[in-house]
Design a protein around this motif. Structure first.
Motif, short mmCIF file in Angstrom:
data_model
loop_
_atom_site.label_atom_id
_atom_site.label_comp_id
_atom_site.label_asym_id
_atom_site.label_seq_id
_atom_site.Cartn_x
_atom_site.Cartn_y
_atom_site.Cartn_z
N GLN A 1 1.85 4.93 14.81
CA GLN A 1 1.53 3.80 15.65
C GLN A 1 0.01 3.64 15.53
N ARG A 2 -0.90 4.36 15.14
CA ARG A 2 -2.29 4.17 14.94
C ARG A 2 -2.24 3.14 13.47
N LEU A 3 -1.48 3.80 12.43
CA LEU A 3 -1.49 2.67 11.29
C LEU A 3 -1.21 1.51 11.84
N ILE A 4 -0.05 1.12 12.19
CA ILE A 4 0.46 0.07 12.83
C ILE A 4 -0.43 -1.00 13.60
N ASP A 5 -1.31 -0.25 14.49
CA ASP A 5 -2.39 -0.98 15.48
C ASP A 5 -3.43 -1.40 14.18
N GLN A 6 -3.76 -0.60 13.21
CA GLN A 6 -4.95 -0.86 12.64
C GLN A 6 -4.58 -1.87 11.56
N ILE A 7 -3.44 -1.84 10.81
CA ILE A 7 -2.81 -2.66 9.57
C ILE A 7 -2.17 -3.83 9.94
N LEU B 1 0.67 -1.11 -0.09
CA LEU B 1 -0.10 -0.15 -0.23
C LEU B 1 0.78 1.23 0.08
N VAL B 2 0.74 2.22 -0.90
CA VAL B 2 1.34 3.42 -1.02
C VAL B 2 0.72 4.46 -0.39
N ILE B 3 1.31 5.15 0.51
CA ILE B 3 0.60 6.47 1.28
C ILE B 3 1.45 7.38 1.05
N ASP B 4 0.67 8.35 0.51
CA ASP B 4 1.60 9.66 -0.03
C ASP B 4 1.21 10.81 1.02
N PHE C 1 -8.67 -4.82 2.32
CA PHE C 1 -7.58 -5.84 2.64
C PHE C 1 -6.55 -5.61 3.50
N LYS C 2 -5.54 -6.33 3.85
CA LYS C 2 -4.60 -5.96 4.71
C LYS C 2 -3.28 -6.32 4.11
N PRO C 3 -2.50 -4.84 3.79
CA PRO C 3 -1.02 -4.82 2.92
C PRO C 3 -0.14 -5.39 4.03
N GLU C 4 0.68 -6.11 3.65
CA GLU C 4 1.94 -6.57 4.32
C GLU C 4 2.75 -5.56 4.22
N ILE C 5 2.91 -4.84 3.37
CA ILE C 5 4.00 -3.69 3.21
C ILE C 5 3.32 -2.25 3.07
N ILE C 6 4.05 -1.51 3.57
CA ILE C 6 3.69 0.26 3.53
C ILE C 6 4.60 0.89 2.92
N LEU D 1 -1.14 12.84 1.18
CA LEU D 1 -2.65 12.86 1.45
C LEU D 1 -2.86 12.29 2.64
N GLY D 2 -2.24 11.00 3.03
CA GLY D 2 -2.18 10.19 4.14
C GLY D 2 -3.44 9.45 4.41
N ILE D 3 -3.94 8.82 3.10
CA ILE D 3 -5.24 8.07 3.22
C ILE D 3 -4.97 6.77 3.28
N TYR D 4 -5.37 6.07 4.31
CA TYR D 4 -5.36 4.40 4.33
C TYR D 4 -6.46 3.87 5.11
N GLU D 5 -7.72 4.77 5.45
CA GLU D 5 -9.08 4.24 5.90
C GLU D 5 -9.68 3.39 4.96
N GLY D 6 -10.70 2.46 5.37
CA GLY D 6 -11.49 1.87 4.51
C GLY D 6 -11.20 0.78 3.71
N LEU D 7 -9.88 0.26 4.04
CA LEU D 7 -9.59 -0.80 3.25
C LEU D 7 -9.97 -2.14 3.28
#
Length: 675
Positions: free
Chosen positions: A626-632, A597-600, A610-615, A602-608
Motif C-alpha cells: 500500500q505504501r509502494l502504491i501511494d508513493q509510486i 521496476l523489478v523489486i526483489d 523516475f515513475k515506473p508504470e509497471i512493478i 531486498l525490497g528496495i524502491y526508494e530514491g527513484l
C-alpha cells in the motif's frame, strides 16, 4: 488415387468434416436432433425428386449434408458434459464426497502417481464422467489396480491451461479424452471401498499383472521388462525417459506402440500356427474364427487403444479376405475401420497416434510401390532391404509434416533403425509370446529367458546408439499447422504427378511449392516485424525474455537454462534464435514508453528519479504494498512464481482495493507485452 471416387471415401470425408465442426461449434442436443430430422427429411425428399427428374446431385448433396450432421451429432452425443447425470451438476464449492473407480493407469512423475478415474457418485448422487486423479507419492506407495473403488473428500479442480506461450496444452489433450477436472490426494486421505463389479479393462489389467509377475519371477526387470510390456502388452508407462528419447531420436518410436506392424506380424504367426486346422471339416471357418478371436484378445490385453483397435479392425478384414481367397483392398479396409472407429469414438480423430497411424499406412500403400519400381533388384538379398527402405521412406513422408508440427524434430537415420530392427521384429514378437506363455505356466527354461533378455537388451543398445548420433538428428524445427497442411499438398500433388506423369499436374506441383515457400516467408516476416517482453511462469524462479524480431535475450536466475522447456517452446514457436543469455535480472526495463521496476527480496524502491508504470515483484520482497502504491502509483503490478502464496493473497487484495491491474503468472500465465 481412384479411392477418391469411392463413395465410402467421400462419406468418411464428410463425416470427418462434421466431427471437426461439432468439436468447435459445441452445439446442444436439441438443435442437433432438430437438424438431423430436417436433414433426413431432406434426404428422403431429394431421393424421390432425383428419381423423377433425374437430377441426382440433389440426392448427393443431401447425403453429404446428412453425413456432416452425423459427424456433428456423434461428437455432441459423446460429450460427457451434456449427459443428464454428469458429475459437474452435483459438485459443490466446498469439499465433495466422491466415489471413484480407477479406469486407467497413467505414467507417474517425480511427485505423483497419476490415474484416470470414473466418477460413480458425488455427494450421494449417482454420477457419470471421468477425472484425472493425482496421488502424492509417499513411502507406502499407491498400488492401485483398474476397477479399484475409493471414497475421497476433495475439491474438483479444472485442468490448468498452459502458463507460457507455445507450451503443450495438456488441458486440451485431456479434454479430447473427455477429462475436464482433476483431484489431488495427499497423505493417503482416501478410503478403499469394496468392488461391486469387474470390467473388461479390469480383467485385462489383472491378466497383465499376472504376466508381469511371472516375468519378474523368471528374472526380467528394469528396461527389458518395460520394453516387453510395450511391445507385447501395449503398456508404456514404465519405460524410462531416456529409452523413450532414444527411440524417438532414432525414428523407431512406432516399434514401442502396438499398431498395424505388430498386428500384421501376429496375424502371419497365427495363420502359420493354425494352418493344420484346415485339414478338418469346416477347418477354414474354424481357423478364421480362432484367428479373429486371438486378434481381438490381443487388442483387449493391449488396452484397446485407438491404434490397436484400428490395426485389429483392419487385419480382421484381411484375415477374412485371406480365408475367402478374395482380394483385399487396403484402402477400403482403412476406410471401413476409420468410419466405425469414429462413430464409436469421434474423439479418436484428435489423437496424434490415430492421425499418424492412418497417414503412415495410407502413404505406404500408395507411395511405396512407386518408390520400389524405381529399381527392382534381381537378388532377394538386396530386394528385401530395398523393400524395407522404400516402406520406411513412404511412411516417413506420410507422417513427416505432422511429426514436425507436433514434435519439431526429424530423425535422419530412421531408415537405418527400420532396416536393422524390422527384419527381426517377427522373431522378437514370436519369441516374446512364447516366453510369456511359458512363464505363465512356470515352465520357462532359464536359457530361453536369458536369450530373450539379451535380444531385448541388444534392441535397446542398437536403438540407443542410433539415437545418440546427434549430427543426424534435426531438432527444434519451427513448423506451424498451416505449413503442415501446405506440405501435404506438395507431397500429394507431386506423387500424383509422379504416378500419372500428366504434365498439367506439374504446374500444380510448382504452385503448391510456391504456396508452401510463401507461407514460410510470411511466417518469418511476422516474426521479424514483431517484438515482445515476457515474464515467464517458472516455479521458484524468475525468467525474462526480450524478443526483438527473431533475436531473443534471456535473463534468469535458473541453475541451468538448457533444461527449461518454456524457453525452448518459445523460441521454437516464434522461429527465433537465442542471442544472449544472462544469469541475472536487471532492476529497470523499458517497455515502449513505459518503465518496469523489478523489486526483489531486498525490497528496495526508494530514491527513484523516475515513475515506473509497471512493478514486477519477485522472490517475495518484504514490502508494504500500500505504501509502494501511494508513493509510486503504478498502473500494473506483476508477480511471478518465485513469490510465496501468502504474499500473493495480500498483494492481490491490496491491488484490487486500489483499482490496479494485478497479474499473477501462476494464475494468469506469462506476462506478455508487445514492444
Amino acid at each position: 488415387m481412384k479411392i477418391l471416387k469411392y463413395i465410402p471415401a467421400q462419406l468418411v470425408f464428410f463425416l470427418v468434416i462434421g466431427i471437426i465442426l461439432g468439436y468447435y461449434l459445441k452445439l446442444g442436443l436439441q438443435p442437433i436432433n432438430t437438424l438431423l430430422i430436417i436433414a433426413l427429411l431432406s434426404l428422403a425428399t431429394s431421393y424421390f425428386v432425383s428419381r423423377k427428374k433425374g437430377a441426382h446431385y440433389y440426392f448427393t448433396f443431401s447425403t453429404y449434408a446428412v453425413f456432416i450432421l452425423i459427424g456433428i451429432a456423434s461428437i455432441t452425443f459423446k460429450n460427457p458434459r451434456l449427459k443428464e447425470k454428469n458429475y459437474s451438476k452435483y459438485v459443490s464449492k466446498n469439499i465433495n464426497e466422491t466415489v471413484l473407480v480407477i479406469d486407467q493407469i497413467l505414467k507417474s512423475n517425480s511427485y505423483y502417481d497419476n490415474f484416470i478415474a470414473k466418477v460413480v457418485a458425488v455427494n450421494n448422487n449417482k454420477s457419470q464422467g471421468k477425472i484425472k486423479l493425482n496421488f502424492a507419492k509417499d513411502s507406502t506407495g499407491n498400488q492401485f489396480a483398474v476397477d479399484d473403488k475409493i471414497l475421497v473428500f476433495e475439491n474438483f479442480k479444472e485442468i490448468d491451461k498452459p502458463k507460457n506461450p507455445y507450451q503443450f496444452n495438456y488441458k486440451n489433450y485431456l479434454a479430447r479424452q473427455q477429462v475436464y477436472h482433476q483431484m489431488t490426494i495427499y497423505d493417503n486421505s482416501f478410503i478403499y471401498l469394496n468392488k461391486n463389479r469387474t470390467s473388461l479393462k479390469g480383467l485385462a489389467h489383472t491378466f497383465r499383472q499376472k504376466i508381469n509377475t511371472a516375468l519378474i519371477k523368471n528374472g526380467f526387470k528394469g528396461d527389458e521388462l518395460a520394453i516387453i510390456n510395450a511391445l507385447l502388452l501395449g503398456q508404456r508407462q514404465e519405460i524410462s525417459k531416456e529409452i523413450i528419447e532414444n527411440y524417438q531420436n532414432a525414428g523407431a518410436i512406432h516399434i514401442l506402440a502396438v499398431s498395424g506392424l505388430h498386428v500384421g506380424i501376429i496375424l502371419l504367426l497365427l495363420n502359420f500356427l493354425f494352418k493344420p486346422i484346415e485339414q478338418f471339416k469346416n477347418g477354414k471357418v474354424i481357423k478364421l474364427i480362432l484367428i479373429v478371436l486371438f486378434l481381438w484378445a490381443f487388442a483387449f490385453i493391449a488396452g484397446l487403444s485407438a491404434s490397436v483397435i484400428r490395426a485389429v479392425t483392419m487385419f480382421t478384414a484381411v484375415a477374412i479376405a485371406m480365408a475367402t481367397k478374395k482380394e483385399v483392398s487396403t484402402y477400403k479396409t482403412l476406410l471401413i475401420s476409420i468410419f466405425f472407429l469414429l462413430l464409436f469414438n469421434p474423439y479418436y480423430l484428435f489423437e496424434v497416434g490415430f492421425q499418424l497411424s492412418y497417414l503412415a499406412v495410407f502413404f505406404i500403400v500408395w507411395i511405396q510401390p512407386q518408390l520400389y519400381n524405381l529399381w527392382q533388384p534381381k537378388y532377394k538379398v538386396v530386394d528385401y532391404p530395398w523393400q524395407l527402405f522404400t516402406v520406411s521412406v513412404a511412411a516417413q513422408l506420410g507422417v513427416l509434416p505432422l511429426s514436425l508440427y507436433y514434435f519439431h524434430q526429424f530423425p535422419g537415420l530412421f531408415f537405418v533403425a527400420n532396416l536393422l530392427i524390422i527384419p527381426f521384429l517377427g522373431l522378437i514378437l514370436g519369441l516374446g509370446i512364447l516366453v510369456i506363455i511359458l512363464s505363465l505356466f512356470d515352465i520357462l527354461p532359464s536359457f530361453l529367458a536369458s536369450i530373450y533378455e539379451y535380444i531385448i537388451n541388444l534392441l535397446n543398445t542398437t536403438v540407443g546408439w542410433i539415437g545418440k548420433q546427434e549430427s543426424f538428428l534435426f531438432k527444434d524445427i519451427s513448423f506451424t499447422i498451416i505449413s503442415a497442411v501446405l506440405s501435404y499438398f506438395v507431397i500429394i500433388i507431386f506423387f500424383k504427378w509422379f504416378e500419372t506423369k500428366k504434365q498439367p499436374l506439374l504446374k500444380y506441383v510448382l504452385i503448391a511449392v510456391i504456396l508452401f515457400q510463401s507461407n514460410l516467408i510470411l511466417e518469418k516476416y511476422k516474426t521479424k516485424t514483431s517484438s515482445e517482453f515476457i515474464v515467464f511462469n517458472k516455479p521458484r524462479h524468475s525468467v525474462l525474455a526480450k524478443r526483438i524480431g527473431d533475436n531473443i535475450t534471456i535473463n534468469h536466475n535458473l541453475d541451468s537454462i538448457s533444461t527449461n522447456n518454456a524457453i525452448k517452446d518459445y523460441f521454437i514457436g516464434t522461429n527465433s534464435n537465442i542471442n544472449s543469455i544472462k544469469n541475472t535480472i536487471g532492476n529497470v526495463h523499458q517497455i515502449n514508453s513505459q518503465k518496469l521496476l523489478v523489486i526483489d527480496s531486498l525490497g528496495i524502491y526508494e530514491g527513484l528519479d523516475f515513475k515506473p508504470e509497471i512493478i514486477w515483484l519477485r522472490n517475495s520482497p518484504k514490502i508494504n504494498l500500500q505504501r509502494l502504491i501511494d508513493q509510486i502509483k503504478p498502473k500494473k503490478i506483476v508477480a511471478d512464481a518465485s513469490n510465496y502464496k501468502s504474499h500473493i493473497t495480500h498483494w492481490q487484495k491490496t491491488s484490487k482495493n486500489n483499482n490496479i491491474s494485478f497479474h499473477y503468472t501462476v494464475k494468469d500465465g506469462a506476462f506478455i507485452e508487445e514492444l
